[in-house]
Design an enzyme around this catalytic site. Structure first.
Site, mmCIF file in Angstrom:
data_model
loop_
_atom_site.group_PDB
_atom_site.id
_atom_site.type_symbol
_atom_site.label_atom_id
_atom_site.label_comp_id
_atom_site.label_asym_id
_atom_site.label_seq_id
_atom_site.Cartn_x
_atom_site.Cartn_y
_atom_site.Cartn_z
ATOM 1 N N ARG A 133 -2.686 -9.522 5.930
ATOM 2 C CA ARG A 133 -3.976 -9.494 6.610
ATOM 3 C C ARG A 133 -4.834 -10.645 6.091
ATOM 4 N NH1 ARG A 133 -2.543 -4.309 4.991
ATOM 5 N NH2 ARG A 133 -2.214 -2.817 6.691
ATOM 6 N N LYS A 158 -4.815 -2.789 2.385
ATOM 7 C CA LYS A 158 -5.470 -1.704 3.101
ATOM 8 C C LYS A 158 -5.024 -0.367 2.520
ATOM 9 C CE LYS A 158 -6.464 -0.156 7.803
ATOM 10 N NZ LYS A 158 -6.191 -0.385 9.249
ATOM 11 N N HIS A 225 -4.748 -11.947 12.813
ATOM 12 C CA HIS A 225 -3.884 -10.782 13.000
ATOM 13 C C HIS A 225 -2.774 -11.066 14.007
ATOM 14 C CE1 HIS A 225 -4.113 -6.832 11.131
ATOM 15 N NE2 HIS A 225 -3.468 -6.351 12.180
ATOM 16 N N ARG A 228 0.163 -12.039 12.074
ATOM 17 C CA ARG A 228 0.770 -10.869 11.436
ATOM 18 C C ARG A 228 1.700 -10.152 12.429
ATOM 19 N NH1 ARG A 228 0.060 -6.861 7.409
ATOM 20 N NH2 ARG A 228 -0.177 -4.713 8.178
ATOM 21 N N HIS A 251 2.332 -0.621 6.184
ATOM 22 C CA HIS A 251 1.950 0.477 7.072
ATOM 23 C C HIS A 251 2.188 1.811 6.383
ATOM 24 C CE1 HIS A 251 2.414 -1.930 11.090
ATOM 25 N NE2 HIS A 251 1.277 -2.173 10.458
ATOM 26 N N TYR A 260 6.223 -2.700 17.515
ATOM 27 C CA TYR A 260 6.933 -3.978 17.635
ATOM 28 C C TYR A 260 8.212 -3.847 18.447
ATOM 29 C CZ TYR A 260 3.406 -5.258 14.321
ATOM 30 O OH TYR A 260 2.191 -5.465 13.729
#
Length: 290
Positions: A133, A158, A225, A228, A251, A260
């Protein structure tokens, strides 16, 4: 608001909320109070309902943004004001899932080549090669580049989670070129702030955003992003499994990573279209036979 703000800030910090979440929650409560020109401790359920309606009707906010603002107000009323909260009266909006835009590998290469300065080039290279990120890239430290193990540790991502991502041989060489070009070698931050890159603080996330915007292709909006998403999709197309991509992206849930599958050309083309399996006659044959 000052005393209430201090109490809320203390409750958020006591629960170890991320700095970005704290800022967003405080801004929401301030905006809520300004909208009704009244301290939140004097506002109730009907005001929350009106505010929620205004977020959609007046300010046209996205459902995910509305959900975050409701979470901030919920925290205020439950944790700070010690009041009840009715989920039935203030329901969270249904989330809308938008598939992100993906660049092909050729387009990523063109984006990198379109950068105007070596500094912007290394920023875009790092975003794409690590899948990190923009806040994570901005806060990379010199000591984070582990050339022996060929990994880049991402600290405090995150959810305050640490993880390792692979260090590309090509990125390592580009970073060495970038390092040799610096007049003043930074001792801590890999990408120091200010125009001379000599600040004791790292660059802001806006610098990464501007680097992508100024190198954008054919007037398309490219965000950090986006790179990413490209990193993850191109890994999937190269044969990486979803679990590996989940770990690399940090994640929490594998379901986040399955998006994806919708973006990968390899997986789309590997699935047969049902129309291709039909045995069709020549056009007009059925009409002529009547």
């Amino acid at each position: 608001m000052t005393h209430l703000r201090q109490i809320m800030l203390g409750e958020l910090e006591r629960r170890n909320y991320a700095p970005g979440t704290i800022r967003a929650y405080i801004r929401t409560v301030e905006h809520f109070a300004q909208h009704f020109r009244c301290s939140p401790d004097k506002l109730g359920l009907e005001h929350i309902r009106q505010y929620q309606a205004a977020m959609f009707r007046t300010w046209k906010l996205a459902p995910n943004t509305v959900a975050q603002r409701l979470a901030a107000l919920r925290f205020l009323y439950i944790q700070v004001l010690k009041r009840g909260w009715s989920a039935a009266e203030t329901p969270y909006p249904k989330k809308v899932l938008h598939l992100p835009e993906i660049l092909s590998q050729q387009e990523v290469a063109r984006l990198i080549d379109a950068t105007e300065t070596p500094f912007r080039r290394i920023l875009i290279l790092t975003l794409y090669a690590t899948g990190a990120r923009r806040a994570e890239v901005a806060r990379l430290k010199v000591a984070d580049i582990d050339s022996q193990r060929r990994v880049v540790p991402i600290r405090g991502g995150k959810g305050r989670k640490d993880r390792d991502v692979m260090l590309s041989a090509a990125l390592l060489e580009e970073l060495r070129t970038y390092w040799r070009g610096l007049r003043h070698k930074p001792s801590e931050w890999l990408f120091p702030g200010n125009r001379w890159h000599t600040s004791s603080r790292p660059i802001t996330t806006k610098v990464l955003w501007l680097a992508c915007q100024q190198a954008a292709l054919e007037h398309r909006q490219i965000h950090p992003h986006t790179l990413r998403h490209c990193f993850a999709t191109h890994l999937l197309e190269a044969g990486a499994d979803l679990r590996t991509i989940q770990v690399l992206l940090g994640h929490r849930d594998l379901e986040e990573t399955t998006i994806y599958l919708h973006l990968s050309k390899k997986h789309l083309s590997a699935t047969s279209n049902p129309l291709d399996m039909l045995q069709l006659g020549t056009p007009g044959e059925a009409i002529r036979s009547v």
